[in-house]
Design a protein around this motif. Structure first.
Motif, PDB file in Angstrom:
ATOM      1  N   ARG A 194      -7.612  33.870  22.672  1.00  0.00           N
ATOM      2  CA  ARG A 194      -7.152  32.482  22.508  1.00  0.00           C
ATOM      3  C   ARG A 194      -6.289  32.030  23.681  1.00  0.00           C
ATOM      4  O   ARG A 194      -6.135  30.836  23.914  1.00  0.00           O
ATOM      5  CB  ARG A 194      -6.388  32.342  21.174  1.00  0.00           C
ATOM      6  N   MET A 250      -0.280  37.311   5.012  1.00  0.00           N
ATOM      7  CA  MET A 250      -0.484  38.388   5.985  1.00  0.00           C
ATOM      8  C   MET A 250       0.623  39.436   5.844  1.00  0.00           C
ATOM      9  O   MET A 250       0.344  40.644   5.793  1.00  0.00           O
ATOM     10  CB  MET A 250      -0.501  37.819   7.405  1.00  0.00           C
ATOM     11  N   SER A 292       0.141  46.180  16.592  1.00  0.00           N
ATOM     12  CA  SER A 292      -0.713  45.422  15.672  1.00  0.00           C
ATOM     13  C   SER A 292      -2.030  46.151  15.385  1.00  0.00           C
ATOM     14  O   SER A 292      -2.486  46.161  14.230  1.00  0.00           O
ATOM     15  CB  SER A 292      -0.973  44.012  16.209  1.00  0.00           C
ATOM     16  N   THR A 293      -2.629  46.813  16.384  1.00  0.00           N
ATOM     17  CA  THR A 293      -3.920  47.474  16.147  1.00  0.00           C
ATOM     18  C   THR A 293      -3.781  48.559  15.077  1.00  0.00           C
ATOM     19  O   THR A 293      -4.540  48.591  14.095  1.00  0.00           O
ATOM     20  CB  THR A 293      -4.453  48.090  17.462  1.00  0.00           C
ATOM     21  N   ALA A 350      -0.373  32.157  16.349  1.00  0.00           N
ATOM     22  CA  ALA A 350      -1.381  31.740  15.375  1.00  0.00           C
ATOM     23  C   ALA A 350      -0.729  30.889  14.285  1.00  0.00           C
ATOM     24  O   ALA A 350       0.255  31.305  13.675  1.00  0.00           O
ATOM     25  CB  ALA A 350      -2.047  32.964  14.770  1.00  0.00           C
ATOM     26  N   SER A 364       0.812  40.863  24.375  1.00  0.00           N
ATOM     27  CA  SER A 364      -0.524  41.379  24.652  1.00  0.00           C
ATOM     28  C   SER A 364      -1.507  40.219  24.824  1.00  0.00           C
ATOM     29  O   SER A 364      -2.459  40.326  25.581  1.00  0.00           O
ATOM     30  CB  SER A 364      -0.997  42.352  23.573  1.00  0.00           C
ATOM     31  N   MET A 406      -2.928  47.091  11.615  1.00  0.00           N
ATOM     32  CA  MET A 406      -4.084  46.487  10.927  1.00  0.00           C
ATOM     33  C   MET A 406      -4.952  47.540  10.242  1.00  0.00           C
ATOM     34  O   MET A 406      -5.386  47.363   9.106  1.00  0.00           O
ATOM     35  CB  MET A 406      -4.966  45.742  11.932  1.00  0.00           C
ATOM     36  N   ASP A 457       4.773  36.873  13.388  1.00  0.00           N
ATOM     37  CA  ASP A 457       3.634  37.756  13.661  1.00  0.00           C
ATOM     38  C   ASP A 457       4.028  39.204  13.401  1.00  0.00           C
ATOM     39  O   ASP A 457       4.812  39.456  12.508  1.00  0.00           O
ATOM     40  CB  ASP A 457       3.150  37.519  15.096  1.00  0.00           C
ATOM     41  N   ALA A 458       3.493  40.119  14.199  1.00  0.00           N
ATOM     42  CA  ALA A 458       3.798  41.538  13.988  1.00  0.00           C
ATOM     43  C   ALA A 458       5.155  41.850  14.594  1.00  0.00           C
ATOM     44  O   ALA A 458       5.282  42.618  15.547  1.00  0.00           O
ATOM     45  CB  ALA A 458       2.703  42.395  14.601  1.00  0.00           C
ATOM     46  N   SER A 501      -9.044  32.468  12.984  1.00  0.00           N
ATOM     47  CA  SER A 501      -7.645  32.131  13.289  1.00  0.00           C
ATOM     48  C   SER A 501      -7.584  30.888  14.168  1.00  0.00           C
ATOM     49  O   SER A 501      -8.565  30.528  14.823  1.00  0.00           O
ATOM     50  CB  SER A 501      -6.953  33.308  13.977  1.00  0.00           C
ATOM     51  N   SER A 508      -7.542  42.783  23.109  1.00  0.00           N
ATOM     52  CA  SER A 508      -6.586  42.298  22.110  1.00  0.00           C
ATOM     53  C   SER A 508      -7.162  40.986  21.600  1.00  0.00           C
ATOM     54  O   SER A 508      -7.312  40.039  22.383  1.00  0.00           O
ATOM     55  CB  SER A 508      -5.231  42.069  22.779  1.00  0.00           C
ATOM     56  N   ALA A 509      -7.516  40.924  20.316  1.00  0.00           N
ATOM     57  CA  ALA A 509      -8.257  39.748  19.835  1.00  0.00           C
ATOM     58  C   ALA A 509      -7.465  38.457  20.044  1.00  0.00           C
ATOM     59  O   ALA A 509      -8.030  37.420  20.394  1.00  0.00           O
ATOM     60  CB  ALA A 509      -8.645  39.929  18.377  1.00  0.00           C
ATOM     61  N   SER A 510      -6.140  38.528  19.872  1.00  0.00           N
ATOM     62  CA  SER A 510      -5.348  37.300  20.056  1.00  0.00           C
ATOM     63  C   SER A 510      -5.397  36.828  21.514  1.00  0.00           C
ATOM     64  O   SER A 510      -5.203  35.642  21.790  1.00  0.00           O
ATOM     65  CB  SER A 510      -3.906  37.517  19.611  1.00  0.00           C
ATOM     66  N   LYS A 546      -3.395  32.856  10.730  1.00  0.00           N
ATOM     67  CA  LYS A 546      -3.367  34.212  11.271  1.00  0.00           C
ATOM     68  C   LYS A 546      -4.685  34.945  11.127  1.00  0.00           C
ATOM     69  O   LYS A 546      -5.410  34.720  10.148  1.00  0.00           O
ATOM     70  CB  LYS A 546      -2.340  35.066  10.508  1.00  0.00           C
ATOM     71  N   TYR A 547      -4.901  35.890  12.060  1.00  0.00           N
ATOM     72  CA  TYR A 547      -5.904  36.911  11.784  1.00  0.00           C
ATOM     73  C   TYR A 547      -5.156  38.226  11.612  1.00  0.00           C
ATOM     74  O   TYR A 547      -4.113  38.456  12.234  1.00  0.00           O
ATOM     75  CB  TYR A 547      -6.946  36.970  12.908  1.00  0.00           C
ATOM     76  N   TRP A 548      -5.642  39.080  10.767  1.00  0.00           N
ATOM     77  CA  TRP A 548      -5.098  40.444  10.616  1.00  0.00           C
ATOM     78  C   TRP A 548      -6.233  41.256  10.048  1.00  0.00           C
ATOM     79  O   TRP A 548      -6.669  41.006   8.927  1.00  0.00           O
ATOM     80  CB  TRP A 548      -3.881  40.439   9.664  1.00  0.00           C
TER      81      TRP A 548
HETATM   82  O1  PMV Z   1      -4.957  40.847  18.527  1.00  0.00           O
HETATM   83  P1  PMV Z   1      -3.600  41.463  18.403  1.00  0.00           P
HETATM   84  O2  PMV Z   1      -3.663  42.937  18.402  1.00  0.00           O
HETATM   85  O3  PMV Z   1      -2.653  40.893  19.427  1.00  0.00           O
HETATM   86  O4  PMV Z   1      -3.012  41.066  16.950  1.00  0.00           O
HETATM   87  C1  PMV Z   1      -2.450  39.812  16.657  1.00  0.00           C
HETATM   88  C2  PMV Z   1      -2.110  39.673  15.229  1.00  0.00           C
HETATM   89  C3  PMV Z   1      -1.156  38.549  14.868  1.00  0.00           C
HETATM   90  O5  PMV Z   1      -0.405  38.152  15.981  1.00  0.00           O
HETATM   91  C4  PMV Z   1      -0.186  39.072  13.805  1.00  0.00           C
HETATM   92  C5  PMV Z   1      -1.903  37.362  14.261  1.00  0.00           C
HETATM   93  C6  PMV Z   1      -2.655  36.486  15.226  1.00  0.00           C
HETATM   94  O6  PMV Z   1      -3.653  35.877  14.780  1.00  0.00           O
HETATM   95  O7  PMV Z   1      -2.253  36.365  16.389  1.00  0.00           O
END
Ligand code: PMV
Length: 352
Positions: free
Chosen positions: A148, A242, A191-192, A18, A111, A195, A282-283, A37, A143-145, A21-23
């Motif tokens: 993408r 973030m 990350s879950t 990202a 992920s 957050m 990132d995380a 994001s 996994s929201a990322s 970022k999203y968090w």
């Molecule tokens: O969606 P997750 O659980 O993979 O969280 C991703 C969070 C960050 O990588 C830190 C930011 C992002 O937007 O990818």
């Protein structure tokens, strides 16, 4: 039964990083994100996944990097498979085999590529013709990322959006992301969980949620204009905001290591000296440095010689997730969309 009769699907997806970022998750639930994001898909960090629905077995089984997984790792796989099964006629249990060509769970977005590849491979195995948007939605719920990673190039996931949308293809801009691995071990908290904890305990979580949309718009404008300085400033700001929310949680979610912070100083100094470099994390503690294709070798050499950097991986903008041929071994299967493959040829041969 020959291969064509087997309920077998394979896919490959790239990780993404990202730039904005999203968090944090939305109050609406369903793993929707609280902020928008924007990401860059990374061609050198790939996951290859095979899903086969089988007649025997009461439970799904999953093998990652050759090791069978259980517990939460397995239940996350089963949750996605259940959603795919619910969309069609395939009700059998599955055997899932997956390989990354990069360190897993070290803040390198495994992920993201993992769930993107799983959603496409599972849909193929179930003979479901889902659109990239529908696959992105299924991956996002895990996994929201990962939403993408269905798309190549520059990709947007709007706040509370069900699916990601491609913004520009990989050839939009001659940039590269050079990953400096400063620690390849597992991270202290996923990350879950991180957050949720941040949202509950950091006094900076709400300021983050309020500021993130404007930073996202700056990153997007910079990408649209191919304005390196604009993206660099906004991306670094997004990263620091973030991490500030993480660090100010109780107890803290502190992913950054000493080498991470030293690299932040060095990258900032290098940009002041006229180089096209900008950092993001990132995380995890690893530093990803955005640079131009013209400066990619100099950036790689600078990072490789930095004390505390274990390994450097050069990534260019990567392609869409793609099905793989189901003939022959998974790791040498060609992509079926005629886009450049690769990466796995260079992977550890002990994975084969
Ligand atoms: O969606 P997750 O659980 O993979 O969280 C991703 C969070 C960050 O990588 C830190 C930011 C992002 O937007 O990818």
């Amino acid at each position: 039964m020959n291969r064509s009769e087997r309920a077998l699907g394979r896919a490959e997806a790239c990780a993404n990083i990202a730039l904005a970022k999203y968090w944090g998750k939305s109050e609406k639930g369903d793993n929707l994100t609280a902020v928008p994001s924007l990401s860059l898909t990374l061609d050198a960090l790939r996951t290859r996944t095979e899903v086969e629905f089988v007649n025997d077995g009461a439970l799904d089984r999953a093998f990652m990097q050759g090791e069978e997984v259980s517990g939460r790792a397995l239940s996350r796989v089963t949750d996605l498979l259940d959603r795919i099964r619910a969309r069609g006629a395939e009700k059998r249990r599955a055997i899932v085999t997956s390989y990354n060509n990069f360190p897993t769970a070290a803040g390198l977005a495994s992920s993201a590529s993992g769930f993107a590849a799983l959603s496409l491979a599972a849909a193929r195995a179930a003979a479901l013709a889902l659109t990239p948007g529908q696959l992105s939605s299924e991956a996002r719920k895990s996994s929201a990322s990962a939403a993408r990673s269905l798309f190549g190039g520059f990709v947007v996931l709007e706040r509370e959006a069900d699916e990601a949308t491609p913004l520009f293809p990989p050839d939009h801009w001659d940039v590269a992301m050079v990953v400096a691995v400063v620690a390849s071990g597992p991270k202290p908290i996923g990350s879950t969980g991180g957050m949720l904890h941040t949202k509950e305990t950091s006094p900076y979580y709400h300021p983050w949620e309020q500021n993130a949309p404007a930073i996202f718009l700056k990153v997007r404008e910079g990408v649209v204009r191919r304005d390196f300085e604009m993206v660099a400033e906004a991306m670094e700001h997004s990263t620091r905001l973030m991490h500030a929310t993480m660090i100010t949680s109780l107890p803290p979610v502190l992913y950054l290591k000493g080498a991470t912070v030293e690299l932040m100083h060095e990258v900032a100094a290098r940009r002041k000296g006229g180089h096209h470099v900008a950092y993001t994390m990132d995380a995890g503690p690893n530093v990803k440095v955005l640079t131009t294709l013209a400066e990619v070798e100099a950036t790689r050499d600078f990072l490789a010689s930095f004390q505390g950097v274990e390994r450097v991986i050069v990534c260019r903008p990567g392609p869409d997730a793609s099905p793989l041929s189901t003939d022959g071994p998974l790791l040498s299967a060609p992509r079926t969309d005629h886009l450049p493959g690769g990466g796995f040829e260079a992977a550890d041969s002990s994975q084969a």
